[in-house]
Design a protein around this motif. Structure first.
Motif, short mmCIF file in Angstrom:
data_model
loop_
_atom_site.label_atom_id
_atom_site.label_comp_id
_atom_site.label_asym_id
_atom_site.label_seq_id
_atom_site.Cartn_x
_atom_site.Cartn_y
_atom_site.Cartn_z
N ILE A 141 0.81 -1.23 0.00
CA ILE A 141 0.00 0.00 0.00
C ILE A 141 0.84 1.28 0.00
CG2 ILE A 141 -1.85 -1.19 1.21
CD1 ILE A 141 -1.08 0.37 3.72
N ALA A 142 2.13 1.18 0.35
CA ALA A 142 2.96 2.39 0.39
C ALA A 142 3.00 3.13 -0.95
CB ALA A 142 4.37 2.06 0.89
N PRO A 143 3.18 2.44 -2.08
CA PRO A 143 3.17 3.17 -3.36
C PRO A 143 1.85 3.87 -3.63
CG PRO A 143 4.14 0.98 -3.62
CD PRO A 143 3.51 1.02 -2.26
N LEU A 144 0.73 3.23 -3.22
CA LEU A 144 -0.57 3.86 -3.44
C LEU A 144 -0.73 5.11 -2.57
CD1 LEU A 144 -2.83 0.68 -3.58
CD2 LEU A 144 -1.88 1.99 -5.49
N ILE A 145 -0.23 5.03 -1.35
CA ILE A 145 -0.27 6.19 -0.46
C ILE A 145 0.56 7.33 -1.04
CG2 ILE A 145 0.39 7.06 1.81
CD1 ILE A 145 -0.25 4.29 2.93
N ILE A 165 0.03 7.23 -19.54
CA ILE A 165 0.70 7.55 -18.27
C ILE A 165 2.21 7.51 -18.44
CG2 ILE A 165 1.10 6.71 -15.92
CD1 ILE A 165 -1.81 5.72 -15.93
N TYR A 166 2.71 6.48 -19.09
CA TYR A 166 4.16 6.34 -19.29
C TYR A 166 4.71 7.51 -20.10
CZ TYR A 166 8.61 4.48 -20.91
OH TYR A 166 9.94 4.32 -21.21
N LEU A 167 3.99 7.88 -21.15
CA LEU A 167 4.45 8.98 -21.99
C LEU A 167 4.37 10.31 -21.23
CD1 LEU A 167 5.50 9.57 -24.85
CD2 LEU A 167 3.12 10.03 -25.53
N SER A 168 3.33 10.50 -20.44
CA SER A 168 3.16 11.75 -19.70
C SER A 168 4.22 11.92 -18.62
CB SER A 168 1.76 11.82 -19.08
OG SER A 168 0.77 11.90 -20.08
N LEU A 169 4.73 10.83 -18.09
CA LEU A 169 5.79 10.93 -17.08
C LEU A 169 7.01 11.66 -17.60
CD1 LEU A 169 5.71 7.43 -15.30
CD2 LEU A 169 5.38 9.67 -14.23
N GLN A 170 7.21 11.61 -18.91
CA GLN A 170 8.36 12.28 -19.51
C GLN A 170 8.06 13.72 -19.90
OE1 GLN A 170 9.94 9.63 -22.66
NE2 GLN A 170 8.66 8.01 -21.81
N ARG A 171 6.78 14.11 -19.85
CA ARG A 171 6.40 15.44 -20.30
C ARG A 171 5.72 16.26 -19.21
NH1 ARG A 171 3.48 13.87 -26.09
NH2 ARG A 171 5.32 12.99 -27.14
N ASP A 172 4.75 15.66 -18.54
CA ASP A 172 3.95 16.36 -17.54
C ASP A 172 3.65 15.40 -16.41
OD1 ASP A 172 2.18 17.79 -16.04
OD2 ASP A 172 0.77 18.24 -17.66
N GLU A 173 4.46 15.45 -15.36
CA GLU A 173 4.35 14.48 -14.27
C GLU A 173 3.00 14.58 -13.56
OE1 GLU A 173 6.69 13.12 -10.19
OE2 GLU A 173 7.63 14.50 -11.61
N GLU A 174 2.48 15.77 -13.40
CA GLU A 174 1.18 15.92 -12.73
C GLU A 174 0.07 15.23 -13.52
OE1 GLU A 174 0.14 19.90 -11.80
OE2 GLU A 174 1.26 19.88 -9.90
N TRP A 210 -0.67 10.99 -2.18
CA TRP A 210 -0.02 12.18 -1.59
C TRP A 210 0.46 13.14 -2.68
CZ3 TRP A 210 5.23 13.63 -1.96
CH2 TRP A 210 5.59 14.72 -1.15
N ALA A 211 0.96 12.58 -3.78
CA ALA A 211 1.53 13.43 -4.84
C ALA A 211 0.48 13.92 -5.84
CB ALA A 211 2.61 12.66 -5.59
N ALA A 234 -2.19 12.12 -12.21
CA ALA A 234 -3.65 12.21 -12.21
C ALA A 234 -4.27 11.03 -12.95
CB ALA A 234 -4.09 13.53 -12.86
N MET A 235 -3.72 10.68 -14.11
CA MET A 235 -4.24 9.54 -14.86
C MET A 235 -4.01 8.24 -14.11
SD MET A 235 -3.60 10.30 -18.92
CE MET A 235 -1.87 10.77 -18.81
N ALA A 236 -2.88 8.14 -13.40
CA ALA A 236 -2.61 6.95 -12.61
C ALA A 236 -3.63 6.80 -11.49
CB ALA A 236 -1.19 7.02 -12.03
N VAL A 237 -3.96 7.90 -10.84
CA VAL A 237 -4.98 7.87 -9.79
C VAL A 237 -6.32 7.45 -10.37
CG1 VAL A 237 -6.32 9.30 -8.20
CG2 VAL A 237 -3.83 9.54 -8.30
#
Length: 261
Positions: A20-24, A222-231, A28-29, A235-238
């Motif tokens: 659960i730590a990664p989900l927390i 999500i993978y592509l956005s991690l390289q361009r827009d982390e937020e 949080w982020a 958000a998509m991961a959530v």
């Protein structure tokens, strides 16, 4: 049940924390003040719609192919069923990128079968929406097969024997007696298949590519956005986590009453 030793309890608690730590951390982020706007962008909605559509189609095909396959495994000769079952569950343990590579060698333009599809019909499934569906089907169908086969092996055959005695054919008996009896197992397998297809990444990106609006599913976006827009990626991961939880809760409450209780 007797109380567990302190050491086992501690290790169990640590196991829960690892999960659960990664989900927390993700929660949080997450940019909660902007999450709605980030999840309703054209890219996010396109990826979500494509993911849901492909996963739904993959699940339908998995039902059409997987239920008969499960019946074959449950009622087949022991040695034959054992070898076929081994082949069926291989995608569950094989790295998805390997599955994607195997699909390319089969259905690519120069693949074992793909070369004929291209020569005879001028069509190849690679880097199309259907490539996404095929990749998800191969990766996810074993989850349905395992669930349905288990339900078939656990069923009571008294009603089926009565149907045979009254003159019903094997097909009629299977459709009218067997399938309704194993319906919870079928739905549980279908939900697990859908959830696995929804989260598929490696086979999809290898076999179908990452083209927005064509093959870009939510995990790929999500993978592509991690390289361009982390937020945006967070958000998509959530959003995908929430969707997955909803699917699992639906399965737990409706088709797995033994676990719910």
């Amino acid at each position: 049940m007797k109380r567990l030793p302190t050491a086992l309890t501690g290790l169990g608690a640590l196991g829960v924390a690892v999960i659960i730590a990664p989900l927390i951390a993700l929660a949080w982020a997450a940019p909660w003040d902007r999450i709605v706007s980030l999840l309703t962008t054209r890219t996010a909605l396109s990826a979500l719609g494509l993911s849901l559509g492909a996963a739904a189609l993959a699940t339908v095909f998995a039902l059409l192919l997987g239920v008969p396959l499960s019946a074959l495994l449950a009622n087949g000769e022991a040695r034959f069923a054992r070898y076929v079952r081994l082949l069926v569950v291989i995608p569950m343990v094989m790295p998805p990128v390997v599955i994607g590579t195997a699909l390319l060698t089969l259905l690519g333009r120069r693949g074992l079968l793909g070369q004929y599809l291209d020569a005879w019909f001028g069509w190849t499934p690679t880097y199309t929406f259907w490539a996404v569906v095929i990749a998800q089907l191969v990766v996810a169908m074993p989850f349905l097969v395992v669930s349905v086969e288990a339900a078939l092996r656990a069923r009571s055959i008294e009603a089926e024997e009565s149907a045979y005695t009254l003159g019903a054919s094997k097909l009629t008996t299977f459709l009218r007696i067997t399938l309704p009896e194993i319906r919870p197992g079928i739905f549980a397998g279908a939900v697990m298949c859908f959830a696995r297809a929804l989260g598929e990444f490696g086979a999809t990106v290898t076999f179908a590519g990452n083209v927005e609006g064509v093959t870009q599913t939510m995990p790929l976006a999500i993978y592509l956005s991690l390289q361009r827009d982390e937020e945006s990626a967070i958000a998509m991961a959530v959003g995908l986590v929430v969707l997955s939880v909803i699917v699992l809760i639906g399965m737990r409450s409706r088709w797995m009453p033994a676990i719910s209780s």
